[in-house]
Structures are given as structure tokens and as C-alpha cells.
Write a protein that holds these residues in place. Sequence first.
Motif, PDB file in Angstrom:
ATOM      1  N   LEU A 119      85.503  58.122  96.477  1.00 27.49           N
ATOM      2  CA  LEU A 119      86.162  59.439  96.562  1.00 27.49           C
ATOM      3  C   LEU A 119      85.208  60.564  96.181  1.00 27.49           C
ATOM      4  O   LEU A 119      85.201  61.622  96.823  1.00 27.49           O
ATOM      5  CB  LEU A 119      87.406  59.472  95.675  1.00 27.49           C
ATOM      6  N   HIS A 120      84.401  60.338  95.164  1.00 25.67           N
ATOM      7  CA  HIS A 120      83.447  61.375  94.771  1.00 25.67           C
ATOM      8  C   HIS A 120      82.360  61.572  95.825  1.00 25.67           C
ATOM      9  O   HIS A 120      81.980  62.710  96.121  1.00 25.67           O
ATOM     10  CB  HIS A 120      82.833  61.046  93.402  1.00 25.67           C
ATOM     11  N   ALA A 121      81.855  60.492  96.361  1.00 27.86           N
ATOM     12  CA  ALA A 121      80.823  60.612  97.396  1.00 27.86           C
ATOM     13  C   ALA A 121      81.361  61.383  98.596  1.00 27.86           C
ATOM     14  O   ALA A 121      80.703  62.310  99.108  1.00 27.86           O
ATOM     15  CB  ALA A 121      80.346  59.230  97.825  1.00 27.86           C
ATOM     16  N   ILE A 122      82.564  61.052  99.028  1.00 27.98           N
ATOM     17  CA  ILE A 122      83.175  61.761 100.166  1.00 27.98           C
ATOM     18  C   ILE A 122      83.484  63.202  99.788  1.00 27.98           C
ATOM     19  O   ILE A 122      83.190  64.131 100.553  1.00 27.98           O
ATOM     20  CB  ILE A 122      84.448  61.029 100.636  1.00 27.98           C
ATOM     21  N   GLY A 123      84.059  63.404  98.614  1.00 26.67           N
ATOM     22  CA  GLY A 123      84.394  64.758  98.159  1.00 26.67           C
ATOM     23  C   GLY A 123      83.169  65.656  98.047  1.00 26.67           C
ATOM     24  O   GLY A 123      83.179  66.810  98.498  1.00 26.67           O
ATOM     25  N   PHE A 124      82.105  65.147  97.457  1.00 29.35           N
ATOM     26  CA  PHE A 124      80.879  65.941  97.311  1.00 29.35           C
ATOM     27  C   PHE A 124      80.246  66.227  98.670  1.00 29.35           C
ATOM     28  O   PHE A 124      79.757  67.332  98.915  1.00 29.35           O
ATOM     29  CB  PHE A 124      79.879  65.244  96.395  1.00 29.35           C
ATOM     30  N   MET A 140      79.706  69.944 100.110  1.00 29.59           N
ATOM     31  CA  MET A 140      78.386  70.462 100.488  1.00 29.59           C
ATOM     32  C   MET A 140      78.341  70.884 101.953  1.00 29.59           C
ATOM     33  O   MET A 140      77.660  71.841 102.306  1.00 29.59           O
ATOM     34  CB  MET A 140      77.312  69.405 100.202  1.00 29.59           C
ATOM     35  N   LEU A 141      79.063  70.195 102.812  1.00 29.92           N
ATOM     36  CA  LEU A 141      79.018  70.504 104.247  1.00 29.92           C
ATOM     37  C   LEU A 141      79.951  71.631 104.647  1.00 29.92           C
ATOM     38  O   LEU A 141      79.605  72.433 105.520  1.00 29.92           O
ATOM     39  CB  LEU A 141      79.343  69.250 105.071  1.00 29.92           C
ATOM     40  N   PHE A 142      81.140  71.702 104.036  1.00 28.76           N
ATOM     41  CA  PHE A 142      82.153  72.618 104.554  1.00 28.76           C
ATOM     42  C   PHE A 142      82.686  73.661 103.575  1.00 28.76           C
ATOM     43  O   PHE A 142      83.138  74.714 104.011  1.00 28.76           O
ATOM     44  CB  PHE A 142      83.351  71.813 105.087  1.00 28.76           C
ATOM     45  N   ALA A 143      82.647  73.426 102.305  1.00 27.07           N
ATOM     46  CA  ALA A 143      83.318  74.325 101.358  1.00 27.07           C
ATOM     47  C   ALA A 143      82.504  75.568 101.034  1.00 27.07           C
ATOM     48  O   ALA A 143      83.052  76.668 100.979  1.00 27.07           O
ATOM     49  CB  ALA A 143      83.658  73.584 100.073  1.00 27.07           C
ATOM     50  N   GLU A 144      81.225  75.420 100.816  1.00 26.37           N
ATOM     51  CA  GLU A 144      80.407  76.576 100.427  1.00 26.37           C
ATOM     52  C   GLU A 144      79.062  76.519 101.145  1.00 26.37           C
ATOM     53  O   GLU A 144      78.538  75.442 101.411  1.00 26.37           O
ATOM     54  CB  GLU A 144      80.148  76.558  98.915  1.00 26.37           C
ATOM     55  N   SER A 145      78.512  77.681 101.387  1.00 28.10           N
ATOM     56  CA  SER A 145      77.195  77.707 102.022  1.00 28.10           C
ATOM     57  C   SER A 145      76.098  77.332 101.021  1.00 28.10           C
ATOM     58  O   SER A 145      75.082  76.774 101.390  1.00 28.10           O
ATOM     59  CB  SER A 145      76.917  79.089 102.624  1.00 28.10           C
ATOM     60  N   ASP A 146      76.304  77.682  99.754  1.00 28.12           N
ATOM     61  CA  ASP A 146      75.371  77.298  98.690  1.00 28.12           C
ATOM     62  C   ASP A 146      76.171  76.556  97.613  1.00 28.12           C
ATOM     63  O   ASP A 146      76.554  77.141  96.591  1.00 28.12           O
ATOM     64  CB  ASP A 146      74.702  78.551  98.113  1.00 28.12           C
ATOM     65  N   PRO A 147      76.425  75.249  97.816  1.00 27.49           N
ATOM     66  CA  PRO A 147      77.339  74.526  96.930  1.00 27.49           C
ATOM     67  C   PRO A 147      76.759  74.122  95.581  1.00 27.49           C
ATOM     68  O   PRO A 147      77.496  73.753  94.683  1.00 27.49           O
ATOM     69  CB  PRO A 147      77.674  73.266  97.741  1.00 27.49           C
TER      70      PRO A 147
END
Length: 135
Positions: free
Chosen positions: A46-51, A55-62
Motif C-alpha cells: 500500500l505504501h509503495a503504491i501510495g507513494f 509522486m506521479l499525480f498528486a504534486e509536481s514537486d512531491p
Amino acid sequence: MTDDETVSHRHHPVVAAHRSRRASDAQLRIADAITKFAGSMTFVYLHAIGFLLWMLFAESDPWPTLTLIVSLEAIFLSTFVMIGQNRQAEFQQAKADHDFVEQELELKTNTELTRAIHAMTTELHRRLVEDPGQR
């Protein structure tokens, strides 16, 4: 037979008492559930998928926010690890205390049996070897 009786027959008395005490305390049940989940591969996946999604979709600079979240999570998880270690140490001490009492009782019983056997052997020896004609 009740569930408590079944558990006490299958487990060491200290284990049964430990489980019973932990089951009766809501905070300990929550800590146990979190520790169990955090120590599972489901947690890792879950953490690997969540992170990855973060990184890909939530923020441009995560990285700054993600670093903060991961650091806070590490603080809490290390606390739960310490809670688990304290729980394990408490359990081991209770079991060691119980085992000590049981071993002392067994030693006392064995000593009494040895004395009784010695007394019987001495009496038999006296009757059969020293006084064979007085039967």
C-alpha cells in the motif's frame, strides 16, 4: 468448555493471561492492530503504491511534503515498535516468573519424593537385610 478454558488449555497460563489482559484494554488492542498491520506486506504494498501515485499525480514537486509525511510516519511506527518490544519484554518476564515458580514447586516435590523413597528403601533394607527373621 468456554473459549477462555479452551485457550488456557492450549496455551501457557501466562500466555492466556497476557492475551486476556490485552484483549480487555482498548488502547492495547489498537496498538496491536496497528503493529500487526505495519508489520505486514500489505502495509509495504500500500505504501509503495501510495507513494508512487503521490509522486506521479498528486504534486509536481512531491518531495518536501512526502518527506514530511514519511518522517512523521516513521516516528509513529518506531513508537509502535517500542510498544511491541515493551509488551514482549513484559510477557517474557511474566512467563519467566511463572516458570520459576513452577520449577521451584517441581524441585520441592522431587525432593519430598526422594526423601520418601529414601525412607522406604531404608525401612525395606532394615526389614529384609538387617532383620530377616522377624517377618
